[in-house]
Design a protein around this motif. Structure first.
Motif, PDB file in Angstrom:
ATOM      1  N   MET A 233       0.833  -1.204   0.000  1.00 35.46           N
ATOM      2  CA  MET A 233       0.000   0.000   0.000  1.00 35.46           C
ATOM      3  C   MET A 233       0.868   1.255   0.000  1.00 35.46           C
ATOM      4  O   MET A 233       0.570   2.225  -0.703  1.00 35.46           O
ATOM      5  CB  MET A 233      -0.930  -0.005   1.208  1.00 35.46           C
ATOM      6  N   MET A 234       1.940   1.220   0.773  1.00 38.29           N
ATOM      7  CA  MET A 234       2.857   2.365   0.791  1.00 38.29           C
ATOM      8  C   MET A 234       3.523   2.544  -0.575  1.00 38.29           C
ATOM      9  O   MET A 234       3.725   3.672  -1.041  1.00 38.29           O
ATOM     10  CB  MET A 234       3.921   2.176   1.875  1.00 38.29           C
ATOM     11  N   SER A 235       3.887   1.428  -1.213  1.00 44.67           N
ATOM     12  CA  SER A 235       4.479   1.507  -2.552  1.00 44.67           C
ATOM     13  C   SER A 235       3.499   2.122  -3.540  1.00 44.67           C
ATOM     14  O   SER A 235       3.882   2.957  -4.380  1.00 44.67           O
ATOM     15  CB  SER A 235       4.905   0.111  -3.014  1.00 44.67           C
ATOM     16  N   ALA A 236       2.230   1.707  -3.448  1.00 43.11           N
ATOM     17  CA  ALA A 236       1.209   2.298  -4.317  1.00 43.11           C
ATOM     18  C   ALA A 236       1.058   3.784  -4.049  1.00 43.11           C
ATOM     19  O   ALA A 236       0.887   4.589  -4.977  1.00 43.11           O
ATOM     20  CB  ALA A 236      -0.122   1.575  -4.100  1.00 43.11           C
ATOM     21  N   PHE A 237       1.127   4.156  -2.783  1.00 36.50           N
ATOM     22  CA  PHE A 237       1.018   5.575  -2.428  1.00 36.50           C
ATOM     23  C   PHE A 237       2.161   6.384  -3.036  1.00 36.50           C
ATOM     24  O   PHE A 237       1.942   7.451  -3.633  1.00 36.50           O
ATOM     25  CB  PHE A 237       1.018   5.716  -0.900  1.00 36.50           C
ATOM     26  N   PHE A 238       3.392   5.884  -2.906  1.00 42.22           N
ATOM     27  CA  PHE A 238       4.543   6.606  -3.451  1.00 42.22           C
ATOM     28  C   PHE A 238       4.477   6.684  -4.984  1.00 42.22           C
ATOM     29  O   PHE A 238       4.761   7.735  -5.573  1.00 42.22           O
ATOM     30  CB  PHE A 238       5.843   5.927  -3.025  1.00 42.22           C
TER      31      PHE A 238
ATOM     32  N   PRO B 124       0.980  14.571   3.228  1.00 42.21           N
ATOM     33  CA  PRO B 124       1.914  13.520   3.672  1.00 42.21           C
ATOM     34  C   PRO B 124       3.231  13.518   2.900  1.00 42.21           C
ATOM     35  O   PRO B 124       4.287  13.240   3.486  1.00 42.21           O
ATOM     36  CB  PRO B 124       1.131  12.217   3.432  1.00 42.21           C
ATOM     37  N   ILE B 125       3.191  13.840   1.627  1.00 42.67           N
ATOM     38  CA  ILE B 125       4.433  13.862   0.841  1.00 42.67           C
ATOM     39  C   ILE B 125       5.362  14.979   1.333  1.00 42.67           C
ATOM     40  O   ILE B 125       6.593  14.801   1.387  1.00 42.67           O
ATOM     41  CB  ILE B 125       4.131  14.023  -0.659  1.00 42.67           C
TER      42      ILE B 125
ATOM     43  N   LEU C 139      11.397  14.730   5.987  1.00 46.60           N
ATOM     44  CA  LEU C 139      12.029  13.651   6.735  1.00 46.60           C
ATOM     45  C   LEU C 139      13.258  13.117   6.001  1.00 46.60           C
ATOM     46  O   LEU C 139      14.304  12.843   6.620  1.00 46.60           O
ATOM     47  CB  LEU C 139      11.012  12.523   6.952  1.00 46.60           C
ATOM     48  N   PHE C 140      13.127  12.944   4.690  1.00 49.21           N
ATOM     49  CA  PHE C 140      14.219  12.373   3.894  1.00 49.21           C
ATOM     50  C   PHE C 140      15.186  13.434   3.355  1.00 49.21           C
ATOM     51  O   PHE C 140      16.109  13.097   2.613  1.00 49.21           O
ATOM     52  CB  PHE C 140      13.653  11.587   2.707  1.00 49.21           C
ATOM     53  N   SER C 141      14.972  14.670   3.707  1.00 48.96           N
ATOM     54  CA  SER C 141      15.767  15.760   3.124  1.00 48.96           C
ATOM     55  C   SER C 141      17.273  15.574   3.293  1.00 48.96           C
ATOM     56  O   SER C 141      18.026  15.763   2.332  1.00 48.96           O
ATOM     57  CB  SER C 141      15.316  17.098   3.720  1.00 48.96           C
TER      58      SER C 141
END
Length: 437
Positions: free
Chosen positions: A23-28, A136-137, A143-145
């Motif tokens: 589900m997370m992969s689909a979201f990304f 959320p993005i 977070l990943f910056s």
């Protein structure tokens, strides 16, 4: 010994984690497609109407490199983790053959449910999807910056080793080019009418074109000789189809003013009124001094862009300018109407001379063109693509390609067309026959 299949608590927890990661992969995947495919113009319109999601989407797409890096990092993390867990799960259940089963199952699940399905939905409604996932993005990007920044430096360093310089602030297409491409595509698909396409592209091209390209050449300018008798000047103004006429003294290059017909007739009326409106007062019309009626001429360089010239016309409340080259020599004249015609097409009124259509067809299907017609006008009328980099007119293009002044009857073939010279006056080509090869 064959491993036994045990569907215990650990099995179901692992399966649940894999499902969540899918589900997370689909979201990304869907977020990446939505945020890259969404029109910034439509997002801006939604943001102006109060949509916070659209505003957040605009904000995070400002730095597309950081956005894509963060989304790809998240997508790869969940895909690799889900595949690893699936391999361990199927190996536990089916032994060594579980690796192949896990590869097949995860490939199908990721392809269908984590890639194709979310991307298809996102490309169908990109603006709505972008506004939904923006919040959320944006958190994930923050977070990943640090990791994305380090990866960005590493990637740029590697590319620099191969002589590739990156500019993250540059866009693949300028906004004007993107609009022009969309209009051309819409016309080719039958969505945008030719007239609408020509108007929009004409307005977009104003900043890329200069007054030299559309000005009336000095050979075609009607002028007033300041040394002529007042009665001759009055007669010339009455018979002219133009309301503004340049005034020269001694030689045509020496422009001393511009006479507006309304100013001239107002001066005539004042002279007659001062003399008492009697038949004898008409003799005072010959006392008009043209220098006193003429206004100061307005000169512009031939390299001025049409966009700048139109703005200057509007600022000065003027409609008429004389064009000069770098040495100050008169080259032609341009009016506000000339610039507007580049957008809306030919503008005529009851005082314009009745002329035949500039493009006619002969019995054998060839196009009969006047040599003075601009290449741009011909392309717009016929949907051709003749180049106008080296010449402004059709005659100029033929002379440029032929490297000579052709004689009547000569035929040339270039740029996929056949050109036949059918008329010439002195060193000027007046008429041509053109047909596609």
């Amino acid at each position: 010994m064959e491993p036994t299949t045990t569907f215990d608590t650990a099995f179901w927890i692992t399966a649940g984690v894999i499902f969540f990661l899918l589900m997370m992969s689909a979201f990304f995947s869907g977020s990446e497609t939505a945020l890259t495919a969404a029109s910034r113009g439509k997002l801006r319109a939604q943001a102006d109407k109060g949509s916070r999601g659209a505003q957040r989407a605009l904000n995070i797409t400002e730095d597309s490199e950081r956005l894509i890096g963060s989304v790809l990092l998240g997508n790869n993390l969940v895909n690799i983790l889900s595949t690893s867990l699936a391999t361990a799960l199927f190996t536990r259940a089916f032994g060594e053959g579980g690796v192949a089963i896990a590869t097949l199952v995860m490939t199908l699940l990721v392809l269908i449910f984590a890639e194709v399905l979310p991307k298809t939905y996102a490309i169908t409604r990109p603006e709505d999807a972008a506004a939904t996932v923006a919040s959320p993005i944006s958190l994930i990007v923050t977070l990943f910056s640090p990791i994305v920044s380090a990866v960005r430096v590493l990637v740029r360093g590697v590319l620099r080793l191969f002589g590739v310089e990156t500019d993250p602030d540059s866009q693949v297409l300028a906004v004007r080019e993107e609009i022009a491409g969309a209009i051309q595509l819409g016309h080719s698909e039958g969505i945008v009418e030719k007239e609408d396409r020509d108007r929009i592209l004409g307005a977009l091209d104003l900043s890329d074109r200069v007054v030299e390209e559309i000005m009336l050449h000095r050979s075609g300018i009607e002028m007033i000789n300041a040394d002529d008798a007042p009665t001759d000047i009055l007669t010339q103004c009455l018979e002219s189809n133009h309301t503004r006429l340049p005034v020269f003294k001694d030689e045509p290059e020496n422009i001393i003013g511009v006479v507006h017909a309304k100013d001239l007739f107002r001066a005539m009326y004042n002279r007659v009124s001062e003399a008492g409106n009697t038949p004898e007062s008409l003799e005072h019309l010959t006392d008009i001094v043209i220098d006193e009626v003429a206004k100061e001429p307005y000169f512009v360089p031939e390299t001025t862009s049409l966009d700048d010239q139109m703005r200057e016309f509007l600022r000065r409340h003027a409609h008429f300018a004389l064009v000069v080259d770098e040495y100050g020599s008169l080259q032609g004249l341009i009016t506000l109407e000339d610039i507007l015609e580049e957008i809306v097409g030919e503008i005529t009124d009851e005082f314009d001379e009745d002329t035949d259509h500039p493009i006619r067809k002969s019995e054998d299907g060839q196009f009969l063109i006047e040599g003075a017609m601009t290449i741009r006008d011909l392309n717009r009328a016929t949907d051709w693509s003749l180049p106008d980099d080296e010449a402004n007119t059709i005659a100029g293009l033929v002379i440029h390609e032929a490297q000579m002044i052709p004689t009547v009857g000569q035929v040339f073939s270039f740029h996929g067309f056949r050109f036949e010279v059918t008329g010439r006056e002195a060193n000027r080509i007046t008429n041509l026959k053109i047909r596609p090869l």
